[in-house]
Motif scaffolding. Sequence first.
Motif, PDB file in Angstrom:
ATOM      1  N   ALA A  49      -3.645  -6.003  -3.345  1.00 34.67           N
ATOM      2  CA  ALA A  49      -2.889  -6.196  -2.719  1.00 34.67           C
ATOM      3  C   ALA A  49      -4.013  -6.936  -1.411  1.00 34.67           C
ATOM      4  O   ALA A  49      -5.154  -6.677  -0.653  1.00 34.67           O
ATOM      5  CB  ALA A  49      -1.355  -5.448  -1.490  1.00 34.67           C
TER       6      ALA A  49
ATOM      7  N   ASP B 208       2.470   5.016   0.456  1.00 35.51           N
ATOM      8  CA  ASP B 208       2.226   3.394   0.108  1.00 35.51           C
ATOM      9  C   ASP B 208       2.619   2.494  -0.763  1.00 35.51           C
ATOM     10  O   ASP B 208       2.164   2.793  -1.587  1.00 35.51           O
ATOM     11  CB  ASP B 208       1.015   2.987   1.730  1.00 35.51           C
TER      12      ASP B 208
ATOM     13  N   GLN C 249       2.553  -1.642  -1.783  1.00 35.39           N
ATOM     14  CA  GLN C 249       2.695  -3.379  -0.520  1.00 35.39           C
ATOM     15  C   GLN C 249       2.300  -4.698  -1.995  1.00 35.39           C
ATOM     16  O   GLN C 249       1.573  -4.238  -2.337  1.00 35.39           O
ATOM     17  CB  GLN C 249       1.600  -3.407  -0.044  1.00 35.39           C
TER      18      GLN C 249
ATOM     19  N   ARG D  62       4.615 -10.983   2.740  1.00 38.54           N
ATOM     20  CA  ARG D  62       4.518  -8.977   2.340  1.00 38.54           C
ATOM     21  C   ARG D  62       5.128  -8.305   2.354  1.00 38.54           C
ATOM     22  O   ARG D  62       5.374  -8.376   3.794  1.00 38.54           O
ATOM     23  CB  ARG D  62       3.002  -8.633   2.786  1.00 38.54           C
TER      24      ARG D  62
ATOM     25  N   GLY E  39       6.307  -4.289   2.096  1.00 34.80           N
ATOM     26  CA  GLY E  39       6.283  -3.038   1.884  1.00 34.80           C
ATOM     27  C   GLY E  39       7.808  -1.929   1.553  1.00 34.80           C
ATOM     28  O   GLY E  39       8.704  -2.662   1.023  1.00 34.80           O
TER      29      GLY E  39
END
Length: 155
Positions: free
Chosen positions: A34, A90, A92, A109, A111
């Motif tokens: 990313a 995590d 992204q 973006r 998450g």
Amino acid sequence: MARSRAGTARLALIAVLTAALAACSPIVRTHGYAPSEEDLSAIVVGVDTRDTVAEVVGTPSANGVMRDNAWYYVANTWETVGPRAPENVDRQVVAVSFAEDGTVENVERFGLEQGRVIALNRRVTDSNVKGISFLRQLLGNIGNFRAEDVIGPDS
């Protein structure tokens, strides 16, 4: 002689404890790509095209997705501690949407926070976010299924 055995036992205990602590250190793996905020700031909404985006941040890899109207870059970070199963700590997703003339329309973006898709950063030319249903499918609702969703409430 009793003292040397006690010293050896302590040394062995220290070695075992040190090895146990080292085995519990997390192993972190990152998959996918990313683009950073710094790279994305070089993309000008309404001016840049697919070609210039490809020059600045590259095209999505096998882990990303290319569609006619958008490119999706996906990066996952997994952490493994000891014998436990890897945990996704995590995720992204960067979405670059293109207008019909090929210029950049949106740069976003996303998450994954507590199993929900959230927008972390968004630069758009209009308020309608395109492709969110695809992002929901991509990030998924893992663990949010009930039996009645599949077989129906009266079965």
